[in-house]
Write a protein that holds these residues in place. Sequence first.
Motif, PDB file in Angstrom:
ATOM      1  N   SER A 241       0.830  -1.208   0.000  1.00 40.59           N
ATOM      2  CA  SER A 241       0.000   0.000   0.000  1.00 40.59           C
ATOM      3  C   SER A 241       0.861   1.254   0.000  1.00 40.59           C
ATOM      4  O   SER A 241       0.592   2.211  -0.745  1.00 40.59           O
ATOM      5  CB  SER A 241      -0.918   0.009   1.228  1.00 40.59           C
ATOM      6  N   GLY A 242       1.902   1.248   0.853  1.00 42.82           N
ATOM      7  CA  GLY A 242       2.801   2.390   0.895  1.00 42.82           C
ATOM      8  C   GLY A 242       3.511   2.600  -0.428  1.00 42.82           C
ATOM      9  O   GLY A 242       3.697   3.737  -0.892  1.00 42.82           O
ATOM     10  N   SER A 243       3.893   1.499  -1.094  1.00 40.73           N
ATOM     11  CA  SER A 243       4.552   1.590  -2.396  1.00 40.73           C
ATOM     12  C   SER A 243       3.591   2.107  -3.459  1.00 40.73           C
ATOM     13  O   SER A 243       3.990   2.871  -4.345  1.00 40.73           O
ATOM     14  CB  SER A 243       5.094   0.216  -2.809  1.00 40.73           C
ATOM     15  N   ALA A 244       2.329   1.691  -3.386  1.00 43.03           N
ATOM     16  CA  ALA A 244       1.332   2.156  -4.351  1.00 43.03           C
ATOM     17  C   ALA A 244       1.130   3.664  -4.244  1.00 43.03           C
ATOM     18  O   ALA A 244       0.939   4.359  -5.247  1.00 43.03           O
ATOM     19  CB  ALA A 244       0.008   1.428  -4.144  1.00 43.03           C
ATOM     20  N   ILE A 245       1.188   4.186  -3.025  1.00 42.92           N
ATOM     21  CA  ILE A 245       1.069   5.632  -2.818  1.00 42.92           C
ATOM     22  C   ILE A 245       2.348   6.337  -3.250  1.00 42.92           C
ATOM     23  O   ILE A 245       2.317   7.460  -3.758  1.00 42.92           O
ATOM     24  CB  ILE A 245       0.751   5.933  -1.341  1.00 42.92           C
ATOM     25  N   GLY A 246       3.490   5.669  -3.065  1.00 40.78           N
ATOM     26  CA  GLY A 246       4.780   6.257  -3.431  1.00 40.78           C
ATOM     27  C   GLY A 246       5.589   6.714  -2.244  1.00 40.78           C
ATOM     28  O   GLY A 246       6.545   7.479  -2.393  1.00 40.78           O
ATOM     29  N   LEU A 247       5.223   6.228  -1.063  1.00 46.85           N
ATOM     30  CA  LEU A 247       5.890   6.672   0.154  1.00 46.85           C
ATOM     31  C   LEU A 247       7.332   6.189   0.237  1.00 46.85           C
ATOM     32  O   LEU A 247       8.168   6.830   0.876  1.00 46.85           O
ATOM     33  CB  LEU A 247       5.102   6.179   1.372  1.00 46.85           C
ATOM     34  N   PHE A 248       7.635   5.087  -0.436  1.00 45.56           N
ATOM     35  CA  PHE A 248       8.978   4.510  -0.332  1.00 45.56           C
ATOM     36  C   PHE A 248       9.821   4.735  -1.579  1.00 45.56           C
ATOM     37  O   PHE A 248      10.802   4.032  -1.807  1.00 45.56           O
ATOM     38  CB  PHE A 248       8.876   2.998  -0.045  1.00 45.56           C
ATOM     39  N   GLU A 249       9.425   5.691  -2.406  1.00 46.45           N
ATOM     40  CA  GLU A 249      10.195   5.982  -3.612  1.00 46.45           C
ATOM     41  C   GLU A 249      11.615   6.416  -3.254  1.00 46.45           C
ATOM     42  O   GLU A 249      11.826   7.164  -2.289  1.00 46.45           O
ATOM     43  CB  GLU A 249       9.521   7.107  -4.419  1.00 46.45           C
ATOM     44  N   ASN A 250      12.565   5.967  -4.032  1.00 40.24           N
ATOM     45  CA  ASN A 250      13.963   6.325  -3.785  1.00 40.24           C
ATOM     46  C   ASN A 250      14.187   7.822  -3.963  1.00 40.24           C
ATOM     47  O   ASN A 250      13.535   8.475  -4.760  1.00 40.24           O
ATOM     48  CB  ASN A 250      14.883   5.562  -4.756  1.00 40.24           C
ATOM     49  N   ASP A 251      15.114   8.344  -3.209  1.00 38.70           N
ATOM     50  CA  ASP A 251      15.570   9.724  -3.377  1.00 38.70           C
ATOM     51  C   ASP A 251      14.484  10.755  -3.071  1.00 38.70           C
ATOM     52  O   ASP A 251      14.476  11.840  -3.624  1.00 38.70           O
ATOM     53  CB  ASP A 251      16.078   9.926  -4.810  1.00 38.70           C
ATOM     54  N   GLN A 252      13.519  10.398  -2.202  1.00 38.15           N
ATOM     55  CA  GLN A 252      12.433  11.318  -1.884  1.00 38.15           C
ATOM     56  C   GLN A 252      12.756  12.218  -0.689  1.00 38.15           C
ATOM     57  O   GLN A 252      12.295  13.344  -0.629  1.00 38.15           O
ATOM     58  CB  GLN A 252      11.151  10.530  -1.578  1.00 38.15           C
ATOM     59  N   VAL A 253      13.501  11.687   0.278  1.00 35.66           N
ATOM     60  CA  VAL A 253      13.675  12.427   1.527  1.00 35.66           C
ATOM     61  C   VAL A 253      15.145  12.628   1.863  1.00 35.66           C
ATOM     62  O   VAL A 253      16.015  11.877   1.431  1.00 35.66           O
ATOM     63  CB  VAL A 253      12.973  11.721   2.713  1.00 35.66           C
ATOM     64  N   LYS A 254      15.375  13.676   2.634  1.00 35.10           N
ATOM     65  CA  LYS A 254      16.695  13.945   3.197  1.00 35.10           C
ATOM     66  C   LYS A 254      16.459  14.468   4.609  1.00 35.10           C
ATOM     67  O   LYS A 254      15.705  15.433   4.797  1.00 35.10           O
ATOM     68  CB  LYS A 254      17.437  14.993   2.371  1.00 35.10           C
ATOM     69  N   PRO A 255      17.042  13.833   5.630  1.00 34.60           N
ATOM     70  CA  PRO A 255      16.833  14.302   7.003  1.00 34.60           C
ATOM     71  C   PRO A 255      17.056  15.798   7.120  1.00 34.60           C
ATOM     72  O   PRO A 255      18.054  16.335   6.635  1.00 34.60           O
ATOM     73  CB  PRO A 255      17.867  13.510   7.803  1.00 34.60           C
ATOM     74  N   ALA A 256      16.090  16.480   7.759  1.00 39.70           N
ATOM     75  CA  ALA A 256      16.100  17.941   7.772  1.00 39.70           C
ATOM     76  C   ALA A 256      16.710  18.534   9.032  1.00 39.70           C
ATOM     77  O   ALA A 256      16.889  19.736   9.130  1.00 39.70           O
ATOM     78  CB  ALA A 256      14.667  18.459   7.610  1.00 39.70           C
ATOM     79  N   GLY A 257      17.015  17.725  10.013  1.00 37.99           N
ATOM     80  CA  GLY A 257      17.481  18.257  11.286  1.00 37.99           C
ATOM     81  C   GLY A 257      16.298  18.635  12.167  1.00 37.99           C
ATOM     82  O   GLY A 257      15.209  18.944  11.680  1.00 37.99           O
ATOM     83  N   GLY A 258      16.496  18.599  13.465  1.00 35.81           N
ATOM     84  CA  GLY A 258      15.420  18.981  14.379  1.00 35.81           C
ATOM     85  C   GLY A 258      15.152  17.972  15.474  1.00 35.81           C
ATOM     86  O   GLY A 258      14.412  18.255  16.417  1.00 35.81           O
TER      87      GLY A 258
END
Length: 563
Positions: A241-258
Amino acid sequence: MEGFSVPFFGFLLGILVFLAIYGVEPLRVTGSGWIFQGVIESDILQHYAGWMFFRDSPWTWPLGLALNMGYPYGANISYTDSIPIVSIFFKAISAWLPEHFQFFGLYTLLSFALQGAAAALLLRLFTKEKVPALLGTAIFLFSSCMIERAFRHTALASHWLILFALFLYIKSVRNHDWRWIGGFGILNLLAIGIHPYLFVMVFVIFCAAFLSLLIDHSEGNCIRKKICFSFLLILLITFASGSAIGLFENDQVKPAGGFGFYSLNLNQIYNPTAKGMEQWSALLPKQPQEEGQEDGLYYLGAGILLFSMILFLRVISLAAFSPHQRAALWQKAKILTSKYFILLITCLLLLLFALSNRITWNQTVIAAYPLPDRVVSMFNIFRSSGRFFTVVYYLWFLTVIIGVFRFFKKRKNIVLFVLLIIQICDMAPALKEKYTYFHQRYEKPYIAEIWTHIAQNYSKVIVIGENRDLQLAGWIGDHHLKTNMMFSAPVHLNRFWEKTKEERDELLERIIRGEELEKDAVYLFDSEAILPEISAGLNSAYEIIRTDNYYHVYYIILPRESG
């Protein structure tokens, strides 16, 4: 009252509480004035704009990708908190919806209703009587944590997911019935389609239930195999389900700090300091806290706090003055600890993560310990760690209400009613402010004539440089235009800026060199620093128009009008 369904009445009670607090204005699906005005802060505009861009984008795989924002790359609406599972549903029936449509009021109404239903189900595990179950349900509905989140971070107010998860955990462990774990299949699917933070909380409770059942059936190999198979199947469904939504797509996130900044303060259970609110509690004063810790409100409320103390003193007095009662309490504590050991460990871990490695009380750091850089980087994906206290928060509510059931058996209805009244009266200032906000006249920010011209003659708005103006994004989305703007959560936004920096720099250089621009696009910027360079090098076929639309000065590059 015989024969009625308590969860159904809990559902209805949730609807009534919503209407009493907010009225019907947020349910007007074509009304977005209250969204453009912002609720406490402007994040609701991020949610709305993400939905509008997603609605106008073509269907893609994964399903959650909105190509009309961050154009031409697009972005996943999981990172704009636009509640992907709901956005996908309404996009599927978009042809039958009004041109301007917002579902955030309807969704929050449903969240209140499901909060009531889930609380009623949970409480019915501890009492067969309907009146105390409904009184306890009402207490869960007047949760400062949920009411503060509603419309500010709409998806994060879906606390019914946590209550249903706790119900499934307790039901499966208490009945020694592994089949109840199957309910997590639906719950995980919903959670991953609503918000990543809530998914992690529900998933952690799911894992705790799995471990508890494995330990409980340690001698039954056949049942253990069924439990493991169910766990793996639910895991597969969840991540599919998460893959169908696209939550686990490569290169989507970078830790932002906080991590360590947006943490839980030890005073927050009795601290009614809410972001953007002058006064939340009528009975308790605000307490100082560190910057960033206003991300969420975890104030238990005067009613819960008062009866927490009363119940604590009651237990202490029974243990101190009655050897028989002391033995009975000790035996009961051992049984409960043994039965719910995994859940207690889970709550402890969630609490420690919420506090982070920088533990504060008021504005004093009372403990701090170093973590490896790699661990901090990983934790920064969920940098607002204080949010993970929500599970403990609701278990505290549950514990107090069960305590009233057990220690005030004959007077529990009166005691619960008193607790509820104290809880409501305490948060009266906040409830009044919420009511007032949704019963005022809304005006969208000023629209200069130039913006009408843009909406009628262009299909894209290209922003020069980094820009996260949510008012502008909302206007662009409302007028069905594409844009290269990005306004997602920091963990995604930082990665997007990094990926597109070279392209944005090249665009600025092209403009300064006087090259021709796309005919169906309008270009704008807000930096005074680059204005001289652009003015000097801009192709003579274009002109720069200054506008202060949306209380923000923009410079718009448009073709010169002939003649």
